[in-house]
Design a protein around this motif. Sequence first.
Motif, PDB file in Angstrom:
ATOM      1  N   ASN A  23       0.802  -1.225   0.000  1.00 21.39           N
ATOM      2  CA  ASN A  23       0.000   0.000   0.000  1.00 21.39           C
ATOM      3  C   ASN A  23       0.831   1.269   0.000  1.00 21.39           C
ATOM      4  OD1 ASN A  23      -2.171  -1.654  -0.128  1.00 21.39           O
ATOM      5  ND2 ASN A  23      -2.810  -1.391   1.990  1.00 21.39           N
ATOM      6  N   LEU A  26       2.031   0.911  -4.355  1.00 21.69           N
ATOM      7  CA  LEU A  26       1.001   1.239  -5.359  1.00 21.69           C
ATOM      8  C   LEU A  26       0.904   2.745  -5.613  1.00 21.69           C
ATOM      9  CD1 LEU A  26      -1.687  -1.414  -4.341  1.00 21.69           C
ATOM     10  CD2 LEU A  26      -0.465  -1.314  -6.526  1.00 21.69           C
ATOM     11  N   ARG A  94      -8.510  -1.715  -7.074  1.00 20.15           N
ATOM     12  CA  ARG A  94      -9.065  -0.460  -6.584  1.00 20.15           C
ATOM     13  C   ARG A  94      -8.050   0.664  -6.738  1.00 20.15           C
ATOM     14  NH1 ARG A  94     -13.216   1.560  -5.350  1.00 20.15           N
ATOM     15  NH2 ARG A  94     -12.119   2.819  -3.824  1.00 20.15           N
ATOM     16  N   ALA A  95      -6.787   0.336  -6.513  1.00 19.41           N
ATOM     17  CA  ALA A  95      -5.754   1.384  -6.462  1.00 19.41           C
ATOM     18  C   ALA A  95      -5.521   2.016  -7.828  1.00 19.41           C
ATOM     19  CB  ALA A  95      -4.448   0.781  -5.949  1.00 19.41           C
ATOM     20  N   PRO A 124     -16.494   4.445  -2.173  1.00 18.73           N
ATOM     21  CA  PRO A 124     -16.758   5.632  -3.002  1.00 18.73           C
ATOM     22  C   PRO A 124     -15.497   6.468  -3.219  1.00 18.73           C
ATOM     23  CG  PRO A 124     -17.604   5.953  -0.797  1.00 18.73           C
ATOM     24  CD  PRO A 124     -17.130   4.536  -0.868  1.00 18.73           C
ATOM     25  N   ASP A 126     -15.890  10.033  -3.650  1.00 17.98           N
ATOM     26  CA  ASP A 126     -16.376  11.420  -3.563  1.00 17.98           C
ATOM     27  C   ASP A 126     -15.334  12.384  -2.989  1.00 17.98           C
ATOM     28  OD1 ASP A 126     -17.011   9.728  -1.256  1.00 17.98           O
ATOM     29  OD2 ASP A 126     -17.777  11.570  -0.356  1.00 17.98           O
ATOM     30  N   LEU A 127     -14.534  11.919  -2.036  1.00 23.83           N
ATOM     31  CA  LEU A 127     -13.530  12.809  -1.425  1.00 23.83           C
ATOM     32  C   LEU A 127     -12.387  13.100  -2.401  1.00 23.83           C
ATOM     33  CD1 LEU A 127     -13.459  11.299   2.180  1.00 23.83           C
ATOM     34  CD2 LEU A 127     -14.723  13.306   1.365  1.00 23.83           C
ATOM     35  N   SER A 165      -9.461   9.843   4.500  1.00 23.21           N
ATOM     36  CA  SER A 165      -9.338   8.761   3.516  1.00 23.21           C
ATOM     37  C   SER A 165      -7.892   8.640   3.039  1.00 23.21           C
ATOM     38  CB  SER A 165     -10.243   9.070   2.314  1.00 23.21           C
ATOM     39  OG  SER A 165      -9.739   8.464   1.134  1.00 23.21           O
ATOM     40  N   VAL A 166      -7.356   7.405   3.072  1.00 27.81           N
ATOM     41  CA  VAL A 166      -5.974   7.172   2.626  1.00 27.81           C
ATOM     42  C   VAL A 166      -5.843   7.509   1.141  1.00 27.81           C
ATOM     43  CG1 VAL A 166      -4.229   5.362   2.233  1.00 27.81           C
ATOM     44  CG2 VAL A 166      -5.534   5.418   4.383  1.00 27.81           C
ATOM     45  N   ASP A 307      -7.031  -3.314   8.482  1.00 26.35           N
ATOM     46  CA  ASP A 307      -6.426  -4.423   7.714  1.00 26.35           C
ATOM     47  C   ASP A 307      -5.902  -5.534   8.612  1.00 26.35           C
ATOM     48  OD1 ASP A 307      -4.979  -2.318   5.099  1.00 26.35           O
ATOM     49  OD2 ASP A 307      -7.017  -2.995   5.499  1.00 26.35           O
ATOM     50  N   ILE A 329     -14.287   1.366   9.817  1.00 21.54           N
ATOM     51  CA  ILE A 329     -13.752   1.907   8.562  1.00 21.54           C
ATOM     52  C   ILE A 329     -14.549   1.436   7.350  1.00 21.54           C
ATOM     53  CG2 ILE A 329     -11.718   2.093   7.066  1.00 21.54           C
ATOM     54  CD1 ILE A 329     -11.336   3.479   9.776  1.00 21.54           C
ATOM     55  N   ARG A 333     -16.919  -5.629   6.279  1.00 23.76           N
ATOM     56  CA  ARG A 333     -15.630  -6.312   6.437  1.00 23.76           C
ATOM     57  C   ARG A 333     -15.721  -7.424   7.475  1.00 23.76           C
ATOM     58  NH1 ARG A 333      -9.630  -3.619   5.936  1.00 23.76           N
ATOM     59  NH2 ARG A 333      -8.857  -5.405   4.777  1.00 23.76           N
ATOM     60  N   ARG A 373      -7.488  -9.789   3.418  1.00 19.85           N
ATOM     61  CA  ARG A 373      -7.139  -9.997   4.830  1.00 19.85           C
ATOM     62  C   ARG A 373      -7.999 -11.101   5.457  1.00 19.85           C
ATOM     63  NH1 ARG A 373      -2.386  -7.613   3.984  1.00 19.85           N
ATOM     64  NH2 ARG A 373      -2.719  -5.614   2.996  1.00 19.85           N
TER      65      ARG A 373
HETATM   66  C1  EPZ Z   1      -6.529   1.996   1.658  1.00 23.75           C
HETATM   67  O1  EPZ Z   1      -7.744   1.846   0.947  1.00 23.75           O
HETATM   68  C2  EPZ Z   1      -5.863   0.631   1.628  1.00 23.75           C
HETATM   69  N1  EPZ Z   1      -5.599   0.243   0.247  1.00 23.75           N
HETATM   70  C3  EPZ Z   1      -6.773  -0.404   2.291  1.00 23.75           C
HETATM   71  O2  EPZ Z   1      -6.060  -1.639   2.321  1.00 23.75           O
HETATM   72  C4  EPZ Z   1      -7.043   0.039   3.736  1.00 23.75           C
HETATM   73  O3  EPZ Z   1      -7.933  -0.866   4.340  1.00 23.75           O
HETATM   74  C5  EPZ Z   1      -7.644   1.451   3.728  1.00 23.75           C
HETATM   75  O4  EPZ Z   1      -6.764   2.358   3.027  1.00 23.75           O
HETATM   76  C6  EPZ Z   1      -7.882   1.986   5.132  1.00 23.75           C
HETATM   77  O5  EPZ Z   1      -6.685   1.990   5.843  1.00 23.75           O
HETATM   78  C7  EPZ Z   1      -4.538   0.783  -0.395  1.00 23.75           C
HETATM   79  O6  EPZ Z   1      -3.806   1.598   0.149  1.00 23.75           O
HETATM   80  C8  EPZ Z   1      -4.312   0.332  -1.810  1.00 23.75           C
HETATM   81  P1  EPZ Z   1      -9.913   4.862   2.445  1.00 23.75           P
HETATM   82  P2  EPZ Z   1      -8.603   3.171   0.545  1.00 23.75           P
HETATM   83  O7  EPZ Z   1     -10.091   5.777   1.293  1.00 23.75           O
HETATM   84  O8  EPZ Z   1      -7.672   4.281   0.209  1.00 23.75           O
HETATM   85  C9  EPZ Z   1     -14.503   5.885   2.779  1.00 23.75           C
HETATM   86  C10 EPZ Z   1      -5.732  -3.938   2.066  1.00 23.75           C
HETATM   87  O9  EPZ Z   1      -6.243  -4.904   2.652  1.00 23.75           O
HETATM   88  N2  EPZ Z   1     -14.275   6.789   1.633  1.00 23.75           N
HETATM   89  O10 EPZ Z   1      -9.114   5.308   3.628  1.00 23.75           O
HETATM   90  O11 EPZ Z   1      -9.627   2.775  -0.426  1.00 23.75           O
HETATM   91  C11 EPZ Z   1     -14.437   4.430   2.328  1.00 23.75           C
HETATM   92  O12 EPZ Z   1     -15.682   4.007   1.820  1.00 23.75           O
HETATM   93  C12 EPZ Z   1      -6.605  -2.780   1.631  1.00 23.75           C
HETATM   94  O13 EPZ Z   1      -4.504  -3.820   1.808  1.00 23.75           O
HETATM   95  C13 EPZ Z   1     -15.300   7.639   1.240  1.00 23.75           C
HETATM   96  O14 EPZ Z   1     -16.380   7.637   1.829  1.00 23.75           O
HETATM   97  O15 EPZ Z   1      -9.300   3.474   1.955  1.00 23.75           O
HETATM   98  C14 EPZ Z   1     -14.084   3.702   3.588  1.00 23.75           C
HETATM   99  O16 EPZ Z   1     -15.277   3.476   4.321  1.00 23.75           O
HETATM  100  C15 EPZ Z   1      -8.073  -3.022   1.925  1.00 23.75           C
HETATM  101  N3  EPZ Z   1     -15.090   8.470   0.187  1.00 23.75           N
HETATM  102  C16 EPZ Z   1     -13.205   4.704   4.338  1.00 23.75           C
HETATM  103  O17 EPZ Z   1     -13.426   5.979   3.714  1.00 23.75           O
HETATM  104  C17 EPZ Z   1     -13.904   8.501  -0.492  1.00 23.75           C
HETATM  105  O18 EPZ Z   1     -13.771   9.310  -1.435  1.00 23.75           O
HETATM  106  C18 EPZ Z   1     -11.728   4.393   4.261  1.00 23.75           C
HETATM  107  O19 EPZ Z   1     -11.362   4.386   2.909  1.00 23.75           O
HETATM  108  C19 EPZ Z   1     -12.881   7.630  -0.079  1.00 23.75           C
HETATM  109  C20 EPZ Z   1     -13.078   6.782   0.991  1.00 23.75           C
END
Ligand code: EPZ
Length: 419
Positions: A23, A26, A94-95, A124, A126-127, A165-166, A307, A329, A333, A373
């Motif tokens: 992560n 990517l 997804r990435a 989503p 949206d952010l 959001s990451v 994770d 989160i 899951r 996971r």
């Molecule tokens: C990253 O996903 C990781 N993937 C995920 O790892 C990890 O679980 C996640 O961060 C949380 O730590 C990579 O880095 C490739 P988020 P990401 O945006 O970026 C909501 C693994 O097992 N959200 O932080 O997709 C979303 O729906 C994977 O290695 C919005 O609502 O995670 C979620 O509920 C799984 N709008 C929450 O935020 C947005 O625009 C966290 O998502 C973006 C996200």
Amino acid sequence: MEKFIIEQSLNIKGDVYIEGAKNACLPILAAAILSNGETIIKKVPFLSDINVMCSLLEDIGIDIKKDINNKTINIDTKNIYNKEVCYDLVKKIRASFLLAGPLLARFGKVSIQMPGGCAIGVRPIDLHLKGFKALGAEIIQEHGIIEINAKNGLVGTEIYLDFPSVGATENIIMASVLAKGETIISNCATEPEIVDLIEFLNKLGAKIEGAGTETIKIIGVDSLYNCTHTIIPDRIEAGTFLVLSAATRGEINILDVNCEHLKAVTSKLREINIDIEEKDNIIKVFGKNIFKNVDIKTMPYPGFPTDMQPQFMTLMSMIQGTSIINETIFENRFMHVAELGLMGANIKVEGNSAIINGVEKITGSKVKATDLRAGAALIIAGLCAEGISEISDIYHIERGYYNIEEKLKNIGAKIKKIT
Ligand code: EPZ
């Protein structure tokens, strides 16, 4: 389809070397789009997700040279061109949406498929889009395609993320590095993988401050050059082996880790009464004591990582007493609960909480990996269960764990892959 056949393997012993973080790698591969020169990435985990990301870069004219033995990728963007991002590849990971920020910054225009949801949630974007709009981009979404246009270029601004959001933090940082003026992103994610991305971008000549904090400042520059960068260790792979060692009552040395990144995980394991020794970049785990049940609430970093939630659920399912896991989160899951139930675990899901009543033992069964996971959690369960387990859909597992079968065999686990 390939499967893992796993026999009960207790008292696991030996050394496990941790790979570079999937992560972190990517977003860094996506960020290489911003470089005008050659970049060299070291400690690359050559997982299926990484290979898909490399194919996405090659599809836009980037030259990729992989040296698998030395875990290195050489990237040259001199022949890069902009085109609609390849649909078939985008849908695989997804990435892939992390290409949007760098393409928007470099070319002022992106055409990319809406990334699909996945097992653990809708996921989503949206952010991400809110950030691009704030930087001056126009966005049209129709027929599953997102067209992002910044006819007059991107202009630095202030952006507040409703949720840390990451992916959104990473995408907006990458979109901002070539924008005119200064961008401030508030309420960002602070994961170590984001700190690694920022270090890579600053090596390329970006001007980014606040890495690891909830407020990131980016001062736009005209162009980015080249660099060599080594990926940070994968804290989730390391955490997975920590839990595996404890659950199998084993004694594993985990090498090439960054202990700082695992604080939430090691402190929770100590709360369970598991002995852990940390020295430099090595963690030694002893799973010999009587374990105590604990509760877990997943949170953005530095809180307990989502994770690691499935892997801990396996461990907690065999600890006497009642434990509660609250997954804050992702909205879906808990698919590993049903699979663990087939092995005799006693777990009830109520909303985004799982109530775990520890059982004396779990028994081998035919189970299915539903996501990355969750698959790792089932491997741990198979090693602990009496008898033999069969895990199908193991492609999920191999997305995030490089050479997992060999690494497990090296520490005495009885596992084999069948087709
Ligand atoms: C990253 O996903 C990781 N993937 C995920 O790892 C990890 O679980 C996640 O961060 C949380 O730590 C990579 O880095 C490739 P988020 P990401 O945006 O970026 C909501 C693994 O097992 N959200 O932080 O997709 C979303 O729906 C994977 O290695 C919005 O609502 O995670 C979620 O509920 C799984 N709008 C929450 O935020 C947005 O625009 C966290 O998502 C973006 C996200």
